[in-house]
Scaffold this motif. Structure first.
Motif, PDB file in Angstrom:
ATOM      1  N   ALA A  53       0.858  -1.184   0.000  1.00 32.23           N
ATOM      2  CA  ALA A  53       0.000   0.000   0.000  1.00 32.23           C
ATOM      3  C   ALA A  53       0.890   1.228   0.000  1.00 32.23           C
ATOM      4  O   ALA A  53       1.805   1.344   0.821  1.00 32.23           O
ATOM      5  CB  ALA A  53      -0.910   0.018   1.221  1.00 32.23           C
ATOM      6  N   ALA A  54       0.636   2.140  -0.939  1.00 37.05           N
ATOM      7  CA  ALA A  54       1.507   3.313  -1.106  1.00 37.05           C
ATOM      8  C   ALA A  54       0.669   4.538  -1.406  1.00 37.05           C
ATOM      9  O   ALA A  54      -0.494   4.434  -1.825  1.00 37.05           O
ATOM     10  CB  ALA A  54       2.515   3.084  -2.230  1.00 37.05           C
ATOM     11  N   ALA A  55       1.277   5.702  -1.211  1.00 37.50           N
ATOM     12  CA  ALA A  55       0.603   6.958  -1.523  1.00 37.50           C
ATOM     13  C   ALA A  55       1.567   7.913  -2.195  1.00 37.50           C
ATOM     14  O   ALA A  55       2.757   7.939  -1.880  1.00 37.50           O
ATOM     15  CB  ALA A  55       0.038   7.613  -0.265  1.00 37.50           C
ATOM     16  N   ASP A  56       1.026   8.675  -3.140  1.00 38.94           N
ATOM     17  CA  ASP A  56       1.722   9.834  -3.701  1.00 38.94           C
ATOM     18  C   ASP A  56       0.964  11.052  -3.199  1.00 38.94           C
ATOM     19  O   ASP A  56      -0.199  11.278  -3.580  1.00 38.94           O
ATOM     20  CB  ASP A  56       1.725   9.774  -5.228  1.00 38.94           C
ATOM     21  CG  ASP A  56       2.568  10.873  -5.866  1.00 38.94           C
ATOM     22  OD1 ASP A  56       2.962  11.815  -5.150  1.00 38.94           O
ATOM     23  OD2 ASP A  56       2.833  10.794  -7.075  1.00 38.94           O
ATOM     24  N   ASP A 122       2.696   1.168   3.420  1.00 41.79           N
ATOM     25  CA  ASP A 122       4.054   0.648   3.399  1.00 41.79           C
ATOM     26  C   ASP A 122       5.042   1.724   2.954  1.00 41.79           C
ATOM     27  O   ASP A 122       6.226   1.678   3.319  1.00 41.79           O
ATOM     28  CB  ASP A 122       4.144  -0.550   2.444  1.00 41.79           C
ATOM     29  CG  ASP A 122       3.271  -1.699   2.907  1.00 41.79           C
ATOM     30  OD1 ASP A 122       3.510  -2.211   4.018  1.00 41.79           O
ATOM     31  OD2 ASP A 122       2.340  -2.081   2.172  1.00 41.79           O
ATOM     32  N   ALA A 123       4.554   2.671   2.155  1.00 42.85           N
ATOM     33  CA  ALA A 123       5.432   3.742   1.672  1.00 42.85           C
ATOM     34  C   ALA A 123       4.603   4.931   1.223  1.00 42.85           C
ATOM     35  O   ALA A 123       3.451   4.786   0.795  1.00 42.85           O
ATOM     36  CB  ALA A 123       6.302   3.254   0.513  1.00 42.85           C
ATOM     37  N   ALA A 124       5.217   6.090   1.306  1.00 42.63           N
ATOM     38  CA  ALA A 124       4.612   7.310   0.773  1.00 42.63           C
ATOM     39  C   ALA A 124       5.709   8.139   0.125  1.00 42.63           C
ATOM     40  O   ALA A 124       6.840   8.175   0.623  1.00 42.63           O
ATOM     41  CB  ALA A 124       3.925   8.119   1.870  1.00 42.63           C
ATOM     42  N   ILE A 125       5.372   8.769  -0.977  1.00 51.25           N
ATOM     43  CA  ILE A 125       6.308   9.701  -1.619  1.00 51.25           C
ATOM     44  C   ILE A 125       5.635  11.060  -1.743  1.00 51.25           C
ATOM     45  O   ILE A 125       4.407  11.164  -1.858  1.00 51.25           O
ATOM     46  CB  ILE A 125       6.775   9.205  -3.004  1.00 51.25           C
ATOM     47  CG1 ILE A 125       5.626   9.257  -4.025  1.00 51.25           C
ATOM     48  CG2 ILE A 125       7.364   7.805  -2.930  1.00 51.25           C
ATOM     49  CD1 ILE A 125       6.073   9.105  -5.475  1.00 51.25           C
ATOM     50  N   THR A 126       6.453  12.091  -1.718  1.00 50.16           N
ATOM     51  CA  THR A 126       5.973  13.432  -2.026  1.00 50.16           C
ATOM     52  C   THR A 126       7.159  14.209  -2.607  1.00 50.16           C
ATOM     53  O   THR A 126       8.232  14.260  -2.001  1.00 50.16           O
ATOM     54  CB  THR A 126       5.362  14.123  -0.787  1.00 50.16           C
ATOM     55  OG1 THR A 126       4.754  15.355  -1.182  1.00 50.16           O
ATOM     56  CG2 THR A 126       6.380  14.379   0.305  1.00 50.16           C
ATOM     57  N   VAL A 127       6.974  14.732  -3.791  1.00 54.26           N
ATOM     58  CA  VAL A 127       8.071  15.331  -4.544  1.00 54.26           C
ATOM     59  C   VAL A 127       7.745  16.784  -4.885  1.00 54.26           C
ATOM     60  O   VAL A 127       6.679  17.075  -5.451  1.00 54.26           O
ATOM     61  CB  VAL A 127       8.351  14.533  -5.832  1.00 54.26           C
ATOM     62  CG1 VAL A 127       9.434  15.213  -6.673  1.00 54.26           C
ATOM     63  CG2 VAL A 127       8.773  13.102  -5.493  1.00 54.26           C
ATOM     64  N   ARG A 145       2.987   9.658  10.402  1.00 51.11           N
ATOM     65  CA  ARG A 145       1.838   9.022  11.056  1.00 51.11           C
ATOM     66  C   ARG A 145       1.226   7.921  10.205  1.00 51.11           C
ATOM     67  O   ARG A 145       0.828   6.861  10.711  1.00 51.11           O
ATOM     68  CB  ARG A 145       0.777  10.083  11.375  1.00 51.11           C
ATOM     69  CG  ARG A 145      -0.507   9.525  11.983  1.00 51.11           C
ATOM     70  CD  ARG A 145      -1.567  10.600  12.161  1.00 51.11           C
ATOM     71  NE  ARG A 145      -2.105  11.076  10.886  1.00 51.11           N
ATOM     72  CZ  ARG A 145      -3.028  10.435  10.166  1.00 51.11           C
ATOM     73  NH1 ARG A 145      -3.511   9.260  10.576  1.00 51.11           N
ATOM     74  NH2 ARG A 145      -3.469  10.961   9.030  1.00 51.11           N
ATOM     75  N   VAL A 146       1.157   8.131   8.892  1.00 49.79           N
ATOM     76  CA  VAL A 146       0.415   7.198   8.035  1.00 49.79           C
ATOM     77  C   VAL A 146       1.291   6.066   7.493  1.00 49.79           C
ATOM     78  O   VAL A 146       0.778   5.115   6.898  1.00 49.79           O
ATOM     79  CB  VAL A 146      -0.276   7.937   6.871  1.00 49.79           C
ATOM     80  CG1 VAL A 146      -1.255   8.976   7.414  1.00 49.79           C
ATOM     81  CG2 VAL A 146       0.727   8.596   5.929  1.00 49.79           C
ATOM     82  N   VAL A 147       2.612   6.166   7.660  1.00 51.23           N
ATOM     83  CA  VAL A 147       3.519   5.103   7.204  1.00 51.23           C
ATOM     84  C   VAL A 147       3.846   4.210   8.397  1.00 51.23           C
ATOM     85  O   VAL A 147       4.250   4.692   9.456  1.00 51.23           O
ATOM     86  CB  VAL A 147       4.801   5.698   6.598  1.00 51.23           C
ATOM     87  CG1 VAL A 147       5.777   4.593   6.207  1.00 51.23           C
ATOM     88  CG2 VAL A 147       4.463   6.549   5.377  1.00 51.23           C
ATOM     89  N   ARG A 148       3.696   2.914   8.195  1.00 44.86           N
ATOM     90  CA  ARG A 148       3.930   1.965   9.294  1.00 44.86           C
ATOM     91  C   ARG A 148       5.399   1.997   9.727  1.00 44.86           C
ATOM     92  O   ARG A 148       6.292   2.312   8.929  1.00 44.86           O
ATOM     93  CB  ARG A 148       3.555   0.550   8.857  1.00 44.86           C
ATOM     94  CG  ARG A 148       4.399   0.033   7.713  1.00 44.86           C
ATOM     95  CD  ARG A 148       4.176  -1.437   7.445  1.00 44.86           C
ATOM     96  NE  ARG A 148       4.960  -1.889   6.316  1.00 44.86           N
ATOM     97  CZ  ARG A 148       6.268  -2.166   6.361  1.00 44.86           C
ATOM     98  NH1 ARG A 148       6.936  -2.015   7.491  1.00 44.86           N
ATOM     99  NH2 ARG A 148       6.911  -2.595   5.284  1.00 44.86           N
ATOM    100  N   PRO A 149       5.680   1.633  10.978  1.00 44.74           N
ATOM    101  CA  PRO A 149       7.086   1.510  11.401  1.00 44.74           C
ATOM    102  C   PRO A 149       7.840   0.534  10.500  1.00 44.74           C
ATOM    103  O   PRO A 149       7.350  -0.557  10.198  1.00 44.74           O
ATOM    104  CB  PRO A 149       6.962   0.973  12.834  1.00 44.74           C
ATOM    105  CG  PRO A 149       5.614   1.454  13.302  1.00 44.74           C
ATOM    106  CD  PRO A 149       4.734   1.404  12.081  1.00 44.74           C
TER     107      PRO A 149
END
Length: 212
Positions: A53-56, A122-127, A145-149
């Motif tokens: 599960a990922a987010a941009d 599991d991951a998030a990116i922001t560019v 907060r939204v990315v798991r340890p």
């Protein structure tokens, strides 16, 4: 003449932070082209596995969405979070199949107010987004907060010295030293790896943060 130039540059800077309207369509194209290398680097640094599960966050023209979808595969899910309703509409039109399949979920939100549960990614990116956030500490805390340890949060930023030479960045951009961004991520409870990204029109830094 100077006042006209100032208005044009201010309009451009505003569009880069929140693309909208007819001009926003052109800005989306420019964002995809100019940010592609940095986005590609951020996606690679996120080290996503199939089914993840990922987010941009602040996806703008949307270049990162298909890259993340390819990484998570048919069993994963990608969240696109964007403050601009026009960019959300653009992404909906481009990804109808992925939306219908539930692989892509598009949400309105900002770096300091993410519509996602704790530890849900599991991951998030922001560019090239943190220039437009007044409260950097709050943004980093919200992303962590939204990315798991043990997951990965990747922030991509243009080199502040190079960005300062661009004519429009004096209009609404906050160009922070890279150590300040690293410190904000560490304050949010992350271990941070600093990478320099080659092959981009403007030198970029990737800050790969792992929430503890």
């Amino acid at each position: 003449m100077n006042s006209v130039r100032a208005r044009l540059l201010s309009t451009l800077a505003g569009q880069l932070g929140n693309p909208h309207g007819v001009l926003g369509k052109g800005v989306a194209f420019v964002l995809n082209r100019s940010n592609r290398a940095a986005i590609t680097g951020a996606v690679a640094a996120a080290c996503l596995a199939p089914g993840g599960a990922a987010a941009d966050v602040g996806f703008g023209g949307g270049a990162g969405l298909p890259l993340l979808l390819d990484r998570v595969g048919a069993g994963g899910v990608v969240y696109g979070v964007e403050i601009s309703p026009d960019m959300l509409a653009r992404a909906r039109a481009s990804h109808r199949g992925d939306l219908d399949a539930g692989r892509l979920r598009l949400l309105e939100g900002s770096l300091t107010a993410l519509p996602l549960p704790d530890d849900s990614l599991d991951a998030a990116i922001t560019v090239n987004t943190v220039y437009f956030v007044p409260d950097l500490a709050a943004a980093c805390a919200e992303l962590a907060r939204v990315v798991r340890p043990g997951g990965r949060l990747v922030i991509g930023i243009g080199d502040p010295g190079a960005m300062a030479k661009l004519p429009f960045t004096s209009y609404g951009f906050t160009l922070r030293p890279v150590p300040d961004v690293i410190a904000a991520l560490e304050q949010a409870g992350c271990a941070v790896e600093h990478r320099r990204l080659a092959g981009t029109p403007i030198p970029h830094h990737l800050l790969v943060a792992t929430p503890r």
